[in-house]
Write an enzyme that holds these catalytic residues in place. Structure first.
Site, mmCIF file in Angstrom:
data_model
loop_
_atom_site.group_PDB
_atom_site.id
_atom_site.type_symbol
_atom_site.label_atom_id
_atom_site.label_comp_id
_atom_site.label_asym_id
_atom_site.label_seq_id
_atom_site.Cartn_x
_atom_site.Cartn_y
_atom_site.Cartn_z
ATOM 1 N N ARG A 1 62.937 -34.832 -86.441
ATOM 2 C CA ARG A 1 63.437 -33.709 -85.660
ATOM 3 C C ARG A 1 64.256 -32.751 -86.667
ATOM 4 O O ARG A 1 64.786 -33.319 -87.810
ATOM 5 C CB ARG A 1 64.209 -34.345 -84.606
ATOM 6 C CG ARG A 1 63.822 -34.938 -83.380
ATOM 7 C CD ARG A 1 62.987 -34.477 -82.735
ATOM 8 N NE ARG A 1 62.209 -35.104 -81.640
ATOM 9 C CZ ARG A 1 61.050 -35.584 -81.500
ATOM 10 N NH1 ARG A 1 60.323 -35.722 -82.785
ATOM 11 N NH2 ARG A 1 60.695 -36.439 -80.642
ATOM 12 N N ARG B 1 59.132 -44.255 -76.645
ATOM 13 C CA ARG B 1 59.072 -43.349 -75.582
ATOM 14 C C ARG B 1 57.670 -42.932 -75.338
ATOM 15 O O ARG B 1 56.796 -42.667 -76.357
ATOM 16 C CB ARG B 1 59.860 -42.062 -75.958
ATOM 17 C CG ARG B 1 59.793 -40.907 -74.797
ATOM 18 C CD ARG B 1 60.493 -39.849 -75.539
ATOM 19 N NE ARG B 1 61.977 -39.819 -75.260
ATOM 20 C CZ ARG B 1 62.751 -39.110 -75.793
ATOM 21 N NH1 ARG B 1 62.494 -37.918 -76.517
ATOM 22 N NH2 ARG B 1 64.026 -38.844 -75.546
ATOM 23 N N LEU C 1 70.936 -20.965 -69.408
ATOM 24 C CA LEU C 1 70.792 -22.301 -70.054
ATOM 25 C C LEU C 1 70.611 -23.425 -69.049
ATOM 26 O O LEU C 1 70.335 -24.587 -69.445
ATOM 27 C CB LEU C 1 71.867 -22.506 -71.048
ATOM 28 C CG LEU C 1 72.062 -21.580 -72.106
ATOM 29 C CD1 LEU C 1 73.412 -20.706 -71.854
ATOM 30 C CD2 LEU C 1 72.325 -22.372 -73.493
ATOM 31 N N ALA C 2 70.814 -23.093 -67.878
ATOM 32 C CA ALA C 2 70.952 -24.337 -66.731
ATOM 33 C C ALA C 2 69.505 -24.980 -66.731
ATOM 34 O O ALA C 2 68.490 -24.281 -66.618
ATOM 35 C CB ALA C 2 71.023 -23.916 -65.287
ATOM 36 N N ALA C 3 69.432 -26.150 -67.082
ATOM 37 C CA ALA C 3 68.272 -26.976 -66.918
ATOM 38 C C ALA C 3 68.330 -28.372 -66.943
ATOM 39 O O ALA C 3 69.466 -28.984 -67.026
ATOM 40 C CB ALA C 3 67.276 -26.775 -68.132
ATOM 41 N N LEU D 1 77.027 -28.412 -61.667
ATOM 42 C CA LEU D 1 77.673 -29.451 -61.920
ATOM 43 C C LEU D 1 76.707 -30.667 -61.587
ATOM 44 O O LEU D 1 77.286 -31.540 -60.853
ATOM 45 C CB LEU D 1 79.085 -29.463 -61.487
ATOM 46 C CG LEU D 1 79.996 -28.551 -61.654
ATOM 47 C CD1 LEU D 1 81.453 -28.572 -61.176
ATOM 48 C CD2 LEU D 1 80.011 -28.386 -63.390
ATOM 49 N N TYR E 1 59.674 -32.747 -69.232
ATOM 50 C CA TYR E 1 60.542 -31.780 -69.697
ATOM 51 C C TYR E 1 60.114 -30.759 -70.261
ATOM 52 O O TYR E 1 60.304 -29.432 -70.085
ATOM 53 C CB TYR E 1 61.789 -32.579 -70.603
ATOM 54 C CG TYR E 1 62.638 -31.341 -71.234
ATOM 55 C CD1 TYR E 1 63.419 -30.775 -70.551
ATOM 56 C CD2 TYR E 1 62.484 -31.471 -72.543
ATOM 57 C CE1 TYR E 1 64.304 -29.876 -71.200
ATOM 58 C CE2 TYR E 1 63.363 -30.671 -73.390
ATOM 59 C CZ TYR E 1 64.032 -29.603 -72.679
ATOM 60 O OH TYR E 1 64.982 -28.935 -73.459
ATOM 61 N N LYS F 1 59.780 -26.659 -69.149
ATOM 62 C CA LYS F 1 60.327 -25.662 -70.116
ATOM 63 C C LYS F 1 59.212 -24.436 -70.155
ATOM 64 O O LYS F 1 59.507 -23.329 -70.286
ATOM 65 C CB LYS F 1 61.225 -26.230 -71.462
ATOM 66 C CG LYS F 1 62.324 -26.905 -71.045
ATOM 67 C CD LYS F 1 63.339 -26.391 -70.480
ATOM 68 C CE LYS F 1 64.138 -25.146 -71.235
ATOM 69 N NZ LYS F 1 65.283 -24.404 -70.723
ATOM 70 N N THR G 1 62.940 -24.195 -75.844
ATOM 71 C CA THR G 1 62.870 -25.397 -76.879
ATOM 72 C C THR G 1 61.600 -25.265 -77.715
ATOM 73 O O THR G 1 60.545 -25.119 -77.335
ATOM 74 C CB THR G 1 63.102 -26.670 -76.067
ATOM 75 O OG1 THR G 1 62.714 -27.578 -76.932
ATOM 76 C CG2 THR G 1 62.074 -26.725 -74.838
ATOM 77 N N ASP G 2 61.814 -26.018 -78.913
ATOM 78 C CA ASP G 2 60.763 -26.047 -79.774
ATOM 79 C C ASP G 2 59.684 -27.054 -79.142
ATOM 80 O O ASP G 2 58.498 -27.149 -79.469
ATOM 81 C CB ASP G 2 61.002 -26.697 -81.246
ATOM 82 C CG ASP G 2 61.929 -28.033 -81.175
ATOM 83 O OD1 ASP G 2 62.156 -28.389 -80.068
ATOM 84 O OD2 ASP G 2 62.200 -28.571 -82.285
ATOM 85 N N GLU G 3 60.297 -28.008 -78.029
ATOM 86 C CA GLU G 3 59.461 -29.116 -77.518
ATOM 87 C C GLU G 3 58.108 -28.467 -76.655
ATOM 88 O O GLU G 3 57.144 -29.228 -76.446
ATOM 89 C CB GLU G 3 60.182 -29.938 -76.607
ATOM 90 C CG GLU G 3 61.372 -30.604 -77.355
ATOM 91 C CD GLU G 3 62.119 -31.579 -76.854
ATOM 92 O OE1 GLU G 3 61.266 -32.441 -76.003
ATOM 93 O OE2 GLU G 3 62.995 -31.812 -77.150
ATOM 94 N N ILE H 1 75.002 -26.928 -74.576
ATOM 95 C CA ILE H 1 74.982 -25.465 -75.437
ATOM 96 C C ILE H 1 75.616 -24.461 -74.693
ATOM 97 O O ILE H 1 76.351 -23.562 -75.299
ATOM 98 C CB ILE H 1 73.398 -25.285 -75.827
ATOM 99 C CG1 ILE H 1 73.055 -26.474 -76.354
ATOM 100 C CG2 ILE H 1 73.298 -23.986 -76.467
ATOM 101 C CD1 ILE H 1 71.422 -26.467 -76.464
#
Ligand code: NAD
Ligand code: TYD
Length: 350
Positions: free
Chosen positions: A221, A280, A89-91, A43, A157, A161, A132-134, A20
């Site tokens: 989703r 999962r 955005l790094a994650a 990276l 995760y 977040k 995120t929606d999560e 993204i």
């Protein structure tokens, strides 16, 4: 070309060597021709310089390898680049990995976010935190989450977040810091690492390999094209109100099975490749967001229809084998092979 809205001229984008982030960077550089951008990215296995090739306005972009969880890396980048705003955005982003090994998620998504908040406070900068929606957890009752719905994350995760979001809101409340939080549904489009559903299934379908669907595949989703998300982030950066949470959604849920069937059609593959494997753990059945306030206040709406977008996306992966090879380092292939083998073995009756 329309005149761009008032905006920061120097923007530091963390995680822009990822999926993204690189789409956002492309829009930032092309929508605002007077902007200078710095990519700040560690990276990791998920970040690749290949995602930064052929940037529009490349002469206005610089790359800095650095870790958001290392205060010194962040301080040096701020001192050298002198940003006017930061888009974060790094994650660590893959749910399956977070279940196996939470440590990097805590380090980057929680500690790293606090490091950036502190640096932005010292420098007096706006921070747009991409979430995120999560964080709302399972919305199986079908009621879309609003920005004030309680956070009930189901996996590491999502929990890390959510922690980042709460730290940002605390910084706003305590210090009056200029933070804007965005929460988006699942993204699809070019340059997503092939450990996520859509690129993984596209490549496996084309290769005639089994397509591992977790559980019954009826989890829902709401897929949004990455360019629509990027446009929303640009609007949040330029016009978002400090302390607010903005939602971006497509408002059209699809089951994982439907999505994989669409991928098979686009890749010319036989649906009989679909294979149900072990689910999962803690798998959320449904995510859904109410984005009415964002559409009204940021004058944002998605432009890309899934039916056309999924075909173009599958084609992108199939037409870019050099990119696929470049991002498929050992960190990716070892994880994928083990994940598939373990789930398949668990599902097979003994
Ligand atoms: P990605 O995994 O493709 O990219 C993440 C990037 O962050 C990589 O370039 C990686 O090298 C970099 N990174 C990781 N740890 C770092 C660290 N410690 N310091 C500096 N850089 C680091 O992720 P993505 O899918 O592009 O997601 C970007 C953001 O959007 C994430 O914050 C994610 O939570 C959020 N988000 C993603 C989705 C989705 O569907 N992919 C949906 C909503 C929100
Ligand atoms: P994913 O792309 O990993 O994104 P997220 O977990 O952040 O939503 O997964 C999307 C959905 O697809 C999720 O419900 C899990 C499911 N899935 C599979 O069924 N099989 C797979 O091999 C993968 C990677 C995901």
């Amino acid at each position: 070309m329309a005149t761009p809205p008032p905006h920061p001229r120097r923007v530091l984008v963390t995680g822009a060597a990822g999926f993204i982030g690189s789409a956002f960077l492309r829009q930032l550089l092309s929508a605002w021709p007077d902007v200078q951008a710095m990519t700040f990215d560690a990276l990791t296995y998920a970040g690749h310089r290949e995602n930064l090739e052929d940037l529009p306005g490349a002469e206005r972009h610089t790359f800095r390898q650095g870790d958001v969880a290392e205060g010194e890396d962040v301080a040096r980048a701020f001192a050298d680049f002198a940003p006017e705003a930061v888009v974060h955005l790094a994650a660590e982003t893959h749910v399956d990995r977070s279940i196996l090994d939470p440590a990097p998620f805590l380090r980057t998504n929680v500690h790293g976010t606090q490091v950036l908040l502190d640096a932005c406070r010292t420098a007096g900068l706006r921070l747009v935190l991409v979430s995120t929606d999560e964080v709302y957890g399972d919305r199986s009752d079908g009621v879309p989450a609003t920005p004030t719905t309680a956070l009930r994350p189901s996996n590491t995760y999502a929990a890390t977040k959510a922690a980042g979001d709460l730290l940002a809101l605390a910084a706003w409340r305590t210090h009056g810091q200029d933070v804007v939080i965005t929460r988006c549904t699942n993204n699809y489009g070019p340059r997503q690492l092939p450990e996520k559903l859509i690129p993984l299934m596209s490549l496996r379908a084309r290769a005639g390999e089994p397509l591992p669907i977790y559980g019954d595949g009826l989890q829902v989703r709401d897929w949004l094209h990455v360019d629509d998300h990027a446009a929303g982030l640009l609007a949040a950066l330029a016009r978002g109100e400090a302390g607010r949470v903005y939602h971006f959604a497509a408002n059209r849920g699809r089951t994982n099975l439907e999505v994989v069937q669409a991928i098979c059609a686009a890749a010319g593959a036989d649906e009989r490749l679909i294979e149900h494997v072990e689910d999962r753990p803690g798998h959320d059945r449904l995510y859904t967001l109410d984005d009415d306030a964002t559409r009204r206040d940021l004058d944002w709406a998605p432009r890309r229809a899934f039916k056309a977008g999924i075909g173009e996306t599958v084609a992108w992966y199939l037409e870019n084998p050099a990119w696929c090879r470049a991002v498929a380092g050992e960190g990716l292939t070892t994880f994928l092979e083990a994940n598939y083998r373990d789930r398949q073995a668990a599902e097979r009756p003994s």
